[in-house]
Write a protein that holds these residues in place. Sequence first.
Motif: not given
Length: 476
Positions: A186-190, A233-238, A294-303
């Motif tokens: 599950p992708a981090p949400t906070v 950074c604590d990067v998480r890739v989707a 580099v552009e902001k985008c909508e969240p994904e549900s999983t990583v």
Amino acid sequence: MSTERVFSIFKELNAIPRPSHHEEKVAEFLCEFAERLHLEYERDPANCVVIRKPATPGHEQAEPIVLLNHMDMVCVGMDDPENTPIEAYVEDGWMKARGTSLGADNGIGLSMALAVLESDDIVHGPLEVITTTNEEDGMSGASQLRPTFIQGRKVINLDSEDYDTMTTGAAGACLQFHEIPVTREPAPTVNQQWFRITISGGLGGHSGVDINKGRASAILTLKRVLHFVHLLCDVRVATLRMGEANASIASSAEVVCCVPIGGPAGFVTQQQIVTNNWLKFNYGQTDPHIQCKVEKCEPESTVIDRKAFNALMECLEGVPQGVIKMSTSMPDTVETSNNIGIVETRENCIFVSTHTRSFDDEVLGRLSEHIADMFKAHGADSHQVMMAPAWQENQSSDFLKLTSDTFNDVLGWRPRMVAMHFVLEAGYFVKKFPGIEIASIGPRIVEPHSTSERVELSTIEDIWKVLLEMLSRLAA
């Protein structure tokens, strides 16, 4: 006979989508072409097609001649290559395509062969026109040919791209697929900011022909960005989508990822400026239009899990990209190279393709094994899709002399005899059909496997004249 029919056949071919592994439609076109001409043909389980045409009356006793081409193409710039026709146009003496690769590799050569089959005015001995499948992505068509599929032992291969040369040798190649296992979490949400980072506008190109031109790999460029982000950074890739084809230098790459809001997000945003400055400094001459966005985008549900991401980063760091060794015996010729073609997230893995080339089969084997071992050490499953042998023709053969003499008599100059750092099916043909001789010729095709692919029209005319004269002389 003019090349008018060659161009009209090429237009027909480009209306038929023909990416590697999906050649059914074009194979059907070839069979219908043979049926319309009442010619004998065969189609094997891999969709390779051979069409046989009797000799011109009076030349029945001549030795059979084989015209060799492949029916697939590398589809670049297409969202749906299985259903995308090619829109070609002519500009300043060159044929190009709008927004996609052109398919001149090897559609022009195939169009020439079909025009010969169709004509009643061309003098030739018994002809076998063989068109193979999946040449661009594994050569599985050539590797599976039955030893009886063709009878001729003199082959004119029309899949060469250097107009002023006769290709008399080609590097061997090993295509490997690697799958790094992935656990979806599950992708981090906070307190997370999501970004889409893209590299686009690279020149790309053929991973054999263009590998020594110093062009940027979009895959390694994006890997560089991820490396710096990962360090701080604590990067998480989707998702990852890098590269266009296994046999191409990657011209584009994209990652969707998230980092904590605040300083890390600001650092990621800064990478657009930092990376574009780096690209301009290092690749401003070779890839003038490559850029990072580099552009902001909508969240994904999983990583993907961290272990898989770390494994990918270490493998991309360890796998060589580009020229590994230049030849000491062939001036200005790459002897050994490797290219990372595609990197993408799939349902349960990260998929990576590597394409290794060398004129030394032993070096090819060792380097390919080293790359596979590296991925396996990080838990990946690696398997070999293709191991094509290197090929070197006898440059003093009568067949090559006839080819060279024909160039000289028709065009007034002799082609250089060269070994090229791309892979041809010739290696398989030499192994499968004992005694075979191969001369590889073709028009000038620039930037194959890219959206900049183009073919010089005047060289098509010249190669067409050479081909017809060669067939006449061989018939005699």
